[in-house]
Design a protein around this motif. Sequence first.
Motif, PDB file in Angstrom:
ATOM      1  N   UNK A  13       0.863  -1.177   0.000  1.00  0.00           N
ATOM      2  CA  UNK A  13       0.000   0.000   0.000  1.00  0.00           C
ATOM      3  C   UNK A  13       0.901   1.228   0.000  1.00  0.00           C
ATOM      4  N   UNK A  14       0.802   2.015  -1.055  1.00  0.00           N
ATOM      5  CA  UNK A  14       1.636   3.195  -1.177  1.00  0.00           C
ATOM      6  C   UNK A  14       0.868   4.474  -0.986  1.00  0.00           C
ATOM      7  N   UNK A  15       1.549   5.609  -1.225  1.00  0.00           N
ATOM      8  CA  UNK A  15       0.913   6.905  -1.046  1.00  0.00           C
ATOM      9  C   UNK A  15      -0.159   7.173  -2.079  1.00  0.00           C
ATOM     10  N   UNK A  16       0.030   6.636  -3.288  1.00  0.00           N
ATOM     11  CA  UNK A  16      -0.916   6.911  -4.369  1.00  0.00           C
ATOM     12  C   UNK A  16      -1.644   5.667  -4.860  1.00  0.00           C
ATOM     13  N   UNK A  17      -1.081   4.486  -4.633  1.00  0.00           N
ATOM     14  CA  UNK A  17      -1.710   3.300  -5.187  1.00  0.00           C
ATOM     15  C   UNK A  17      -1.485   2.059  -4.342  1.00  0.00           C
ATOM     16  N   UNK A  18      -2.314   1.048  -4.611  1.00  0.00           N
ATOM     17  CA  UNK A  18      -2.191  -0.245  -3.952  1.00  0.00           C
ATOM     18  C   UNK A  18      -1.738  -1.287  -4.974  1.00  0.00           C
ATOM     19  N   UNK A  19      -0.912  -2.221  -4.518  1.00  0.00           N
ATOM     20  CA  UNK A  19      -0.359  -3.237  -5.412  1.00  0.00           C
ATOM     21  C   UNK A  19      -0.943  -4.595  -5.048  1.00  0.00           C
ATOM     22  N   UNK A  20      -1.421  -5.329  -6.072  1.00  0.00           N
ATOM     23  CA  UNK A  20      -2.053  -6.626  -5.858  1.00  0.00           C
ATOM     24  C   UNK A  20      -1.365  -7.714  -6.680  1.00  0.00           C
ATOM     25  N   UNK A  21      -1.537  -8.920  -6.186  1.00  0.00           N
ATOM     26  CA  UNK A  21      -0.926 -10.090  -6.826  1.00  0.00           C
ATOM     27  C   UNK A  21      -2.011 -10.943  -7.473  1.00  0.00           C
ATOM     28  N   UNK A  22      -1.796 -11.255  -8.791  1.00  0.00           N
ATOM     29  CA  UNK A  22      -2.730 -12.075  -9.558  1.00  0.00           C
ATOM     30  C   UNK A  22      -2.003 -13.267 -10.156  1.00  0.00           C
ATOM     31  N   UNK A  23      -2.746 -14.352 -10.318  1.00  0.00           N
ATOM     32  CA  UNK A  23      -2.182 -15.554 -10.942  1.00  0.00           C
ATOM     33  C   UNK A  23      -3.174 -16.134 -11.941  1.00  0.00           C
ATOM     34  N   UNK A  24      -2.652 -16.521 -13.117  1.00  0.00           N
ATOM     35  CA  UNK A  24      -3.484 -17.132 -14.148  1.00  0.00           C
ATOM     36  C   UNK A  24      -3.595 -18.631 -13.864  1.00  0.00           C
TER      37      UNK A  24
END
Length: 739
Positions: A19-30
């Motif tokens: 979780x950053x100041x401007x955005x959130x990072x998520x993990x995806x898997x195919x």
Amino acid sequence: MNNTMGSFGQWQFKRQLGRGGFGNVHYWRNGETGEEIATKIVKENHNLSKDEIAKLQQRWRQESEWMNQLQTIYIVRGLNEIIDKPFLEYLTQQNAWLQLQPIVMEYCNGGDLRAQLLLVENTNGLIEYEVREVLLALRHAIEFLHTKCRIEHRDLKPDNIVIHHIGNRRLYKLTDFGFARSTSENTMLKSIVGTRNYVAPEVLDTAEYKNTVDYWSMGVIAFELICGNLPFIPHQQLFNIVTNIRKKKEKCIAITEDFYENRYEFNDHMPFENRMSTVFLKSIEAWLSTALDQNYSTRGTRLSPVTMKRVLTFYSELDSILSQKVLTVFYLPTLTFYAYIVTPEMTLRNFRDIIKRDIGIENFICIFPTGHPRSELSHTYKPLDFFVEEWQDTRDANNPPVMLYIAGMETAYTIPTAHIPLYIKKYFNAKIELPESVLKIIEQSTHFLLSNEQLQLEAFVCGLKEQALTIEHQIFHYNTDIKGNKLEHYFHALTEMHGRVEQFAIGIEAAKKTCNMQGERCANFFNDWFAKANKFKAVMADLEALKTKVNRYYKSGLRRAKEMAVNPIFDELKNKDVYKLKEFRQHLGIISKERLEACKTAVYECLSQREKTIMCEHLKFAYSTINSVQKEFALLQSIVHNSLNQLNEMRNTLSQSTVEFHKTMVDLYINGSAHNNYLSQDGDSATFVNGTAGLTGSIDEFFQFPVQSLIEEATVRMMQMDIDDDVNKNNDLPATISD
């Protein structure tokens, strides 16, 4: 984003990565292809003004564009241009607040560097191998941004360096270009961005800077990686930080605070409490002085002695440091680590002279750890051959703590003086409440003391075990069961010589029986030769007795070496938490009033335990036994070598004797009939005397030296080995330890 949906087609949402100041990072898997990605989606913030939203949108689009252009293994790669379009549209719809397309990028499965630094085992910084790997990746990433893309990152910090595991290797990659800006090298920027403690002073001071801001941030990161602390009084207010940085001189790489004296100290060296080798530390300190130059216009440069102009050395100096081959060495008698930069030009003689200078003794033994590509020392090797690339990674429990052990057979080991960190000496008996910043460093200092003592102990017992395994291997390969070795050759030579001597004596006896000449002179002639043959037999009897003792001590040495090679004390001490390091680590990070007391208890128990452990009778017995076997085997090798030389000389003399004897007999037969009654003035046959005069002298010389002296010397040595063996038997301690 609506996380309750959980998937889109074959794409499955796994978890939030950050979780950053401007955005959130998520993990995806195919689920179908197994492909893994990370997505960065703008975070809702309804408190922003229109101008701030416009700037956010501009930064977001610029970051997305750059992420797709930055194609190097040292920077996280953007995937927007190749990801499934329907999935990308789906992600964009979830970002309904500003309808900004998410940033899709390669997924790095090892988390970020900040998480690594926060691990309790990294309280005093990373190991040297990891520091080198991170700096190498960061160096290439920064140069790529500055020279290929004309981009300044402006927010370099451990949080923005992610890790990707491929097999046993870690790849470090730079990410997060939210604060990055495109600028030419001479353009002066005038906006305040970055993260406190990593941002260059000119950004906070004047807001005017250029791409050397990234040099500063990388220098701060390097310092933190090495010792676990930030370099410039991070606990202080920003004003005090910048004010003192402006005061520092060129060689200063850290500023600390003396809590008692209420003053700041400017340091040219890293704190002692780190895990680096001395040679790497010396080099990196010199580089840090340019990276942490408070003057942004000269930062990363040095004055050329040729042109007397400033030239960029930021990359070239670091390249030189990171390309160094550092050979790690442990000297058993003093439990001391050494490190040497080895080059293709360095000779074995050069290396030996350096070792002799450092350890202070002439004769020593080099021991390769198990699995070393150079199993035995050879005069054809260079010190560079001792360096093992894979063993730099000391995180791997299968790797030895060093690349080379050094033992001194004539040197008893001694317990080294413990290094007590400065903050322990200074603040342990504080009568006032200490601030958080001081307590943290006291905890780090305590952790270093305990972990350093544990590492020292592990290296010592590992080295002793390797010495035992090495001597066992050497003695085993002296075994008569292995074709072509020295001992087999020695026994074969003795058997062969025994046969030659017997054949020589039988030849004389046969000649006497077939001789048709009579008289006292002829009888004396054969008696003299029989006497010489008996001398050969007497020497052989002594050599056979020597052979029996050699065989006995060979078997005894092999037995004792095997016993030491499997001595359980080595593994017990290596695996046992002798100094309660693991127990102390449980206290770290826990805020309580007992933090200082916990450190005191840990330090006092460690200092009390170290002498009991290192100087315990079982370890001393193992050390003395291994060195005793090593010395005895060296003596056996010397005896066998000298015996083989003497047997070779004896073979030559015996061959000469055989030739001379038969030559004389031939002459005697040829001239015997014509001169049977002819005598010289002294009563001897002229032919007879002339034929044996030279031979008599050579045989007498042979029996005077050196075979007899060899036997006498070997006997004295064997007697000493008898004494040593008796001492060992009388002091045969059980090879176990107890709590």
